[in-house]
Scaffold this active site. Structure first.
Site, PDB file in Angstrom:
ATOM      1  N   CYS A   8       0.872  -1.183   0.000  1.00  0.00           N
ATOM      2  CA  CYS A   8       0.000   0.000   0.000  1.00  0.00           C
ATOM      3  C   CYS A   8       0.906   1.230   0.000  1.00  0.00           C
ATOM      4  O   CYS A   8       2.083   1.134  -0.351  1.00  0.00           O
ATOM      5  CB  CYS A   8      -0.966  -0.019   1.183  1.00  0.00           C
ATOM      6  SG  CYS A   8      -0.180  -0.016   2.807  1.00  0.00           S
ATOM      7  N   ASN A  11       2.380   1.367   4.286  1.00  0.00           N
ATOM      8  CA  ASN A  11       2.698   0.103   4.976  1.00  0.00           C
ATOM      9  C   ASN A  11       2.472   0.214   6.487  1.00  0.00           C
ATOM     10  O   ASN A  11       3.208  -0.359   7.289  1.00  0.00           O
ATOM     11  CB  ASN A  11       4.134  -0.378   4.666  1.00  0.00           C
ATOM     12  CG  ASN A  11       4.460  -1.785   5.137  1.00  0.00           C
ATOM     13  OD1 ASN A  11       5.593  -2.082   5.509  1.00  0.00           O
ATOM     14  ND2 ASN A  11       3.490  -2.674   5.127  1.00  0.00           N
ATOM     15  N   CYS A  13      -1.266   0.702   7.422  1.00  0.00           N
ATOM     16  CA  CYS A  13      -2.701   0.391   7.576  1.00  0.00           C
ATOM     17  C   CYS A  13      -3.114  -0.839   6.754  1.00  0.00           C
ATOM     18  O   CYS A  13      -3.307  -1.930   7.293  1.00  0.00           O
ATOM     19  CB  CYS A  13      -3.565   1.585   7.172  1.00  0.00           C
ATOM     20  SG  CYS A  13      -3.287   3.071   8.150  1.00  0.00           S
ATOM     21  N   ARG A  14      -3.253  -0.666   5.442  1.00  0.00           N
ATOM     22  CA  ARG A  14      -3.843  -1.741   4.631  1.00  0.00           C
ATOM     23  C   ARG A  14      -2.935  -2.942   4.427  1.00  0.00           C
ATOM     24  O   ARG A  14      -3.344  -4.085   4.649  1.00  0.00           O
ATOM     25  CB  ARG A  14      -4.276  -1.178   3.267  1.00  0.00           C
ATOM     26  CG  ARG A  14      -5.420  -0.204   3.363  1.00  0.00           C
ATOM     27  CD  ARG A  14      -5.592   0.595   2.088  1.00  0.00           C
ATOM     28  NE  ARG A  14      -4.467   1.493   1.864  1.00  0.00           N
ATOM     29  CZ  ARG A  14      -4.271   2.207   0.781  1.00  0.00           C
ATOM     30  NH1 ARG A  14      -5.130   2.094  -0.222  1.00  0.00           N
ATOM     31  NH2 ARG A  14      -3.240   3.013   0.676  1.00  0.00           N
ATOM     32  N   SER A  15      -1.697  -2.708   3.959  1.00  0.00           N
ATOM     33  CA  SER A  15      -0.848  -3.876   3.671  1.00  0.00           C
ATOM     34  C   SER A  15      -0.425  -4.643   4.925  1.00  0.00           C
ATOM     35  O   SER A  15      -0.355  -5.879   4.871  1.00  0.00           O
ATOM     36  CB  SER A  15       0.344  -3.509   2.777  1.00  0.00           C
ATOM     37  OG  SER A  15       1.192  -2.564   3.364  1.00  0.00           O
ATOM     38  N   ASP A 124      -8.031   3.624   1.091  1.00  0.00           N
ATOM     39  CA  ASP A 124      -7.113   4.150   2.107  1.00  0.00           C
ATOM     40  C   ASP A 124      -7.918   4.676   3.305  1.00  0.00           C
ATOM     41  O   ASP A 124      -8.709   5.610   3.162  1.00  0.00           O
ATOM     42  CB  ASP A 124      -6.320   5.291   1.454  1.00  0.00           C
ATOM     43  CG  ASP A 124      -5.265   5.879   2.376  1.00  0.00           C
ATOM     44  OD1 ASP A 124      -5.284   5.573   3.579  1.00  0.00           O
ATOM     45  OD2 ASP A 124      -4.427   6.650   1.873  1.00  0.00           O
TER      46      ASP A 124
END
Ligand code: 4NP
Length: 160
Positions: A8, A11, A13-15, A124
């Site tokens: 993301c 690195n 939050c999402r990934s 995001d």
């Protein structure tokens, strides 16, 4: 060994959420010695940081541990090292493709392209509220399960 890298922007939050959830899904499938998981950001803004507290809290609520993850930036060597380099959104995808050596471009895909959820991107959540983090978790669980099934169906020789 099959190697999967989730990517993301930050690195944090999402990934890392995808990283922690997929590690768990791989463990449940009994494939921890066959599938290696990592995550990275297209930016290096949060280098060495642990995941965002809001992501860790939402993950912990559903039984996933993200505390072992530290942020790092994508490196050009990742395209050689990993079999799947999976972008959370279109912006991450285009940033990855812009730096990817031509011979590895087939490895770079949208994470949700393996699943049949209606969304194509994991949005995001960084500047939004708690709902965004819960949406990320749900999309990542569905995307991870679909990715695992894809790998089980398409990489049987590597998984033996
Ligand atoms: P991520 O979220 O890409 O899911 O880790 C973000 C984290 C940090 C920032 C943006 C998005 N930031 O602007 O610092």
């Amino acid at each position: 060994m099959i190697k999967v890298l989730f990517v993301c922007l930050g690195n944090i939050c999402r990934s890392p959420t995808a990283h922690g959830v997929f590690v768990h899904q791989v463990e449940l499938a009994g494939l921890s010695d066959r599938i290696e998981v990592d995550s990275a950001g297209t930016s290096g803004w949060h280098k060495e940081a642990e995941p965002d507290g809001r992501s860790m809290k939402e993950a912990a609520r559903l039984g996933y541990d993200l505390s072992f993850i530290r942020s790092r930036q994508v490196d050009i060597s990742d395209f050689d090292e990993f079999d799947y380099v999976l972008a959370m959104d279109e912006s991450n995808l285009s940033d990855l493709l812009a730096m990817c050596p031509p011979e590895h471009r087939h490895k770079v895909q949208l994470f949700l392209s393996f699943s049949n959820v209606s969304e194509s991107e994991v949005p995001d959540p960084y500047y939004g509220g708690a709902q965004g983090f819960s949406d990320v978790l749900s999309l990542v669980e569905q995307g991870g399960q679909a990715l695992l099934e894809h790998i089980q169906n398409h990489a049987q020789s590597e998984l033996r």
